[in-house]
Design an enzyme around this catalytic site. Structure first.
Site, PDB file in Angstrom:
ATOM      1  N   LYS A  17      47.369  39.489  33.711  1.00  0.00           N
ATOM      2  CA  LYS A  17      46.605  38.441  34.510  1.00  0.00           C
ATOM      3  C   LYS A  17      45.890  38.209  32.937  1.00  0.00           C
ATOM      4  O   LYS A  17      45.303  39.099  32.554  1.00  0.00           O
ATOM      5  CB  LYS A  17      45.893  39.221  35.085  1.00  0.00           C
ATOM      6  CG  LYS A  17      45.292  39.972  35.517  1.00  0.00           C
ATOM      7  CD  LYS A  17      43.444  39.994  34.561  1.00  0.00           C
ATOM      8  CE  LYS A  17      43.096  41.577  34.629  1.00  0.00           C
ATOM      9  NZ  LYS A  17      41.439  41.497  33.844  1.00  0.00           N
ATOM     10  N   ASP A 146      42.395  45.611  40.503  1.00  0.00           N
ATOM     11  CA  ASP A 146      42.685  44.734  40.140  1.00  0.00           C
ATOM     12  C   ASP A 146      44.099  44.809  41.157  1.00  0.00           C
ATOM     13  O   ASP A 146      44.698  43.193  40.783  1.00  0.00           O
ATOM     14  CB  ASP A 146      42.937  44.797  39.315  1.00  0.00           C
ATOM     15  CG  ASP A 146      41.877  44.259  37.955  1.00  0.00           C
ATOM     16  OD1 ASP A 146      41.191  43.162  38.756  1.00  0.00           O
ATOM     17  OD2 ASP A 146      41.842  44.866  36.862  1.00  0.00           O
TER      18      ASP A 146
END
Length: 297
Positions: A17, A146
């Protein structure tokens, strides 16, 4: 797929990401920081191979010799936590995990969290647990902030410590050039050095959300910011230089991802991205030309 001699197997892609924005609102009583950030899944990925085995316990291997292959690896912890939470006995059966690492490590790209998310998804399928995305996210949160996002993917607003997720619309995909300079940055030390009262430039989160939905790259560029750059750029001036270099190579916007040190540039088309990537590969070893992904679920 199933291999009769070795037990059921599954291979998953664990995607990196980038942060299109990262704002730190305040420090919480528990020592964590209250965040507001926009996360974006990209095509760069590790491959996570899972195999159920008659031998008990968790066995982890990887192509990256510097990574831990025991409880020190977050993917190992994810398998153990899921087994414990779901009542799967690792004393009577086991799982072999192999991680083919392609995402740069300690780079602000959530590579470890992505691997852990892939393990949770894969074992949920192989063990036929039938857990929902939300249940997997709840199980994963203590392992890393995350991971809930990596389980979901796509474009999302992340709030709290990163666990409160709202899917967002990405009207038009774009190309991304990632560059990781040969330095390491400690996420913990970056947050500890952050002076919230001295931050002058913050992302315009609402404007960025609207710009993503409207494919408005100009507004997007003006709304993007990462407040952690106030710590990392003075420590690693090369990060600031990389941002300027990417913009000079036709990026519409450039930002550090997470706590760094990876810097990315956004490009409108593949040709411009590849051209910039080729130039930067003459200067840096870790350069990736990739593209954004929409949420797969």
């Amino acid at each position: 797929m199933t291999n009769e001699s070795h037990g059921p197997t599954l291979t998953l892609q664990a995607h990196a990401k980038i942060n299109l924005s990262l704002d730190v609102l305040h420090k919480r009583r528990d020592g964590y920081h209250h965040l507001c950030m926009i996360m974006q899944e990209i095509s760069l990925h590790d491959e996570v191979h899972l195999r159920l085995t008659p031998e008990p316990g968790i066995r982890l291997t990887t192509n990256a010799g510097f990574l831990p292959v025991d409880q020190g690896n977050i993917a190992w912890k994810a398998a153990e936590r899921l087994a414990r939470g779901a009542g799967v006995s690792l004393e009577s059966q086991g799982v072999a995990i192999h991680i083919d690492k392609q995402i740069p490590v300690a780079a602000g790209l959530a590579g470890g969290s992505a691997d852990a998310a892939a393990v949770l998804k894969g074992l949920n399928a192989l063990w036929r647990l039938g857990l929902s995305l939300e249940e997997l996210q709840l199980i994963s949160l203590p392992l890393g902030a995350d991971i809930p996002y990596c389980l979901m993917g796509g474009t999302a607003l992340a709030e709290g410590i990163g666990e409160r997720l709202t899917p967002l619309t990405l009207a038009k995909p774009f190309w991304v050039v990632l560059v990781k300079p040969p330095v390491s940055v400690s996420t913990r030390e970056v947050y500890e050095a952050l002076k919230l009262d001295e931050i002058e430039e913050r992302p315009d989160t609402l404007a960025l959300i609207e710009a993503l939905a409207q494919a408005d790259s100009l507004t997007m560029a003006g709304a993007m910011a990462n407040v952690l750059e106030t710590v990392t750029i003075p420590q690693v001036p090369e990060i600031g230089e990389l941002k300027r270099r990417l913009l000079a190579l036709n990026a519409t916007a450039s930002l550090m991802s997470g706590s760094g040190p990876t810097v990315f540039g956004l490009f409108k088309d593949q040709e411009k991205a590849r051209s910039a990537g080729e130039k930067l590969k003459r200067l840096y070893r870790e350069v990736h030309v990739v593209h954004t992904l929409r949420r797969s679920q």
